[in-house]
Design a protein around this motif. Structure first.
Motif, PDB file in Angstrom:
ATOM      1  N   HIS A  25       0.840  -1.207   0.000  1.00  0.00           N
ATOM      2  CA  HIS A  25       0.000   0.000   0.000  1.00  0.00           C
ATOM      3  C   HIS A  25       0.872   1.254   0.000  1.00  0.00           C
ATOM      4  CE1 HIS A  25      -3.008   2.908   1.435  1.00  0.00           C
ATOM      5  NE2 HIS A  25      -2.296   3.094   2.534  1.00  0.00           N
ATOM      6  N   ARG A  26       1.887   1.276   0.847  1.00  0.00           N
ATOM      7  CA  ARG A  26       2.750   2.456   0.929  1.00  0.00           C
ATOM      8  C   ARG A  26       3.625   2.614  -0.319  1.00  0.00           C
ATOM      9  NH1 ARG A  26       3.971   3.324   7.317  1.00  0.00           N
ATOM     10  NH2 ARG A  26       1.825   3.946   7.792  1.00  0.00           N
ATOM     11  N   ARG A  27       4.035   1.519  -0.929  1.00  0.00           N
ATOM     12  CA  ARG A  27       4.751   1.612  -2.216  1.00  0.00           C
ATOM     13  C   ARG A  27       3.856   2.250  -3.269  1.00  0.00           C
ATOM     14  NH1 ARG A  27       7.152  -3.110  -0.744  1.00  0.00           N
ATOM     15  NH2 ARG A  27       5.530  -4.403  -1.682  1.00  0.00           N
ATOM     16  N   TRP A  28       2.603   1.782  -3.313  1.00  0.00           N
ATOM     17  CA  TRP A  28       1.635   2.341  -4.266  1.00  0.00           C
ATOM     18  C   TRP A  28       1.432   3.834  -4.012  1.00  0.00           C
ATOM     19  CZ3 TRP A  28      -3.168   4.597  -3.478  1.00  0.00           C
ATOM     20  CH2 TRP A  28      -3.909   4.848  -4.630  1.00  0.00           C
ATOM     21  N   LEU A  29       1.251   4.222  -2.746  1.00  0.00           N
ATOM     22  CA  LEU A  29       1.100   5.643  -2.426  1.00  0.00           C
ATOM     23  C   LEU A  29       2.314   6.441  -2.903  1.00  0.00           C
ATOM     24  CD1 LEU A  29      -0.327   5.482   1.205  1.00  0.00           C
ATOM     25  CD2 LEU A  29      -1.536   6.362  -0.807  1.00  0.00           C
ATOM     26  N   GLY A  30       3.516   5.923  -2.653  1.00  0.00           N
ATOM     27  CA  GLY A  30       4.739   6.607  -3.063  1.00  0.00           C
ATOM     28  C   GLY A  30       4.837   6.760  -4.568  1.00  0.00           C
ATOM     29  N   GLU A  32       2.320   6.792  -6.708  1.00  0.00           N
ATOM     30  CA  GLU A  32       1.287   7.745  -7.149  1.00  0.00           C
ATOM     31  C   GLU A  32       1.624   9.164  -6.717  1.00  0.00           C
ATOM     32  OE1 GLU A  32      -0.889   7.211  -9.369  1.00  0.00           O
ATOM     33  OE2 GLU A  32      -0.657   5.044  -9.449  1.00  0.00           O
ATOM     34  N   ASN A  33       2.341   9.317  -5.607  1.00  0.00           N
ATOM     35  CA  ASN A  33       2.806  10.640  -5.198  1.00  0.00           C
ATOM     36  C   ASN A  33       3.820  11.169  -6.213  1.00  0.00           C
ATOM     37  OD1 ASN A  33       5.175  12.113  -3.421  1.00  0.00           O
ATOM     38  ND2 ASN A  33       3.097  12.826  -2.950  1.00  0.00           N
ATOM     39  N   VAL A  38      -1.334  11.312  -6.025  1.00  0.00           N
ATOM     40  CA  VAL A  38      -1.577  11.344  -4.579  1.00  0.00           C
ATOM     41  C   VAL A  38      -0.737  12.479  -4.022  1.00  0.00           C
ATOM     42  CG1 VAL A  38      -1.218  10.143  -2.388  1.00  0.00           C
ATOM     43  CG2 VAL A  38      -2.147   8.893  -4.338  1.00  0.00           C
ATOM     44  N   LEU A  39      -1.395  13.483  -3.464  1.00  0.00           N
ATOM     45  CA  LEU A  39      -0.687  14.675  -3.009  1.00  0.00           C
ATOM     46  C   LEU A  39      -0.238  14.569  -1.561  1.00  0.00           C
ATOM     47  CD1 LEU A  39      -2.940  17.325  -4.732  1.00  0.00           C
ATOM     48  CD2 LEU A  39      -0.859  16.238  -5.592  1.00  0.00           C
ATOM     49  N   ASN A  68      -6.815   0.839  -7.579  1.00  0.00           N
ATOM     50  CA  ASN A  68      -5.505   0.203  -7.691  1.00  0.00           C
ATOM     51  C   ASN A  68      -4.746   0.154  -6.370  1.00  0.00           C
ATOM     52  OD1 ASN A  68      -5.604  -0.332 -10.513  1.00  0.00           O
ATOM     53  ND2 ASN A  68      -5.324   1.853 -10.853  1.00  0.00           N
ATOM     54  N   ASP A  69      -5.277   0.770  -5.334  1.00  0.00           N
ATOM     55  CA  ASP A  69      -4.635   0.741  -4.018  1.00  0.00           C
ATOM     56  C   ASP A  69      -4.701  -0.688  -3.486  1.00  0.00           C
ATOM     57  OD1 ASP A  69      -3.902   0.914  -1.343  1.00  0.00           O
ATOM     58  OD2 ASP A  69      -5.229   2.587  -0.893  1.00  0.00           O
ATOM     59  N   PRO A  70      -3.567  -1.273  -3.116  1.00  0.00           N
ATOM     60  CA  PRO A  70      -3.590  -2.630  -2.564  1.00  0.00           C
ATOM     61  C   PRO A  70      -4.529  -2.802  -1.367  1.00  0.00           C
ATOM     62  CG  PRO A  70      -1.366  -2.027  -3.137  1.00  0.00           C
ATOM     63  CD  PRO A  70      -2.204  -0.785  -3.297  1.00  0.00           C
ATOM     64  N   PHE A  71      -4.709  -1.776  -0.553  1.00  0.00           N
ATOM     65  CA  PHE A  71      -5.654  -1.890   0.556  1.00  0.00           C
ATOM     66  C   PHE A  71      -7.062  -2.161   0.027  1.00  0.00           C
ATOM     67  CE2 PHE A  71      -3.944   0.305   4.666  1.00  0.00           C
ATOM     68  CZ  PHE A  71      -2.966  -0.671   4.783  1.00  0.00           C
ATOM     69  N   GLN A  72      -7.431  -1.490  -1.053  1.00  0.00           N
ATOM     70  CA  GLN A  72      -8.760  -1.729  -1.619  1.00  0.00           C
ATOM     71  C   GLN A  72      -8.814  -3.075  -2.336  1.00  0.00           C
ATOM     72  OE1 GLN A  72     -11.407   1.076  -3.185  1.00  0.00           O
ATOM     73  NE2 GLN A  72     -10.189   2.832  -2.545  1.00  0.00           N
TER      74      GLN A  72
END
Length: 94
Positions: A25-30, A32-33, A38-39, A68-72
């Motif tokens: 999840h955090r890799r995906w956030l990074g 997308e940031n 993801v802002l 696409n968020d792994p959490f979802q």
């Protein structure tokens, strides 16, 4: 491009599932940031959920991004609320 405030709601019953998928999840956030989608993102201190600010063309694009968020993908989030949000002051480029 519009901004969207995304609120994730977490329940204790899925804590182990979130722990398992948090690195992905955090890799995906990074990623997308870095891509500018993801802002800002982070959990609430009480563990009840998280806030993510995303930039997307419209609500449908925001929903597609978040799908696409792994959490979802792993159903680790109990509820998702997405509202278009207007920045009056702040760090995000228009």
């Amino acid at each position: 491009m519009p901004f969207f405030a995304v609120q994730y709601t977490y329940r204790p019953a899925k804590a182990a599932l979130r722990d398992e998928h948090r690195p992905e999840h955090r890799r995906w956030l990074g990623e997308e940031n870095k891509a500018g989608n993801v802002l800002i993102a982070g959990p609430y201190p009480d563990g009840s959920g998280a806030l993510i600010i995303v930039k997307a063309a419209d609500l449908g694009a925001a929903e597609a991004l978040l799908a696409n968020d792994p959490f979802q993908a792993h159903e680790a989030v109990d509820a998702v609320k997405i509202d278009e949000w207007t920045q009056v002051f702040g760090p995000f480029p228009e």
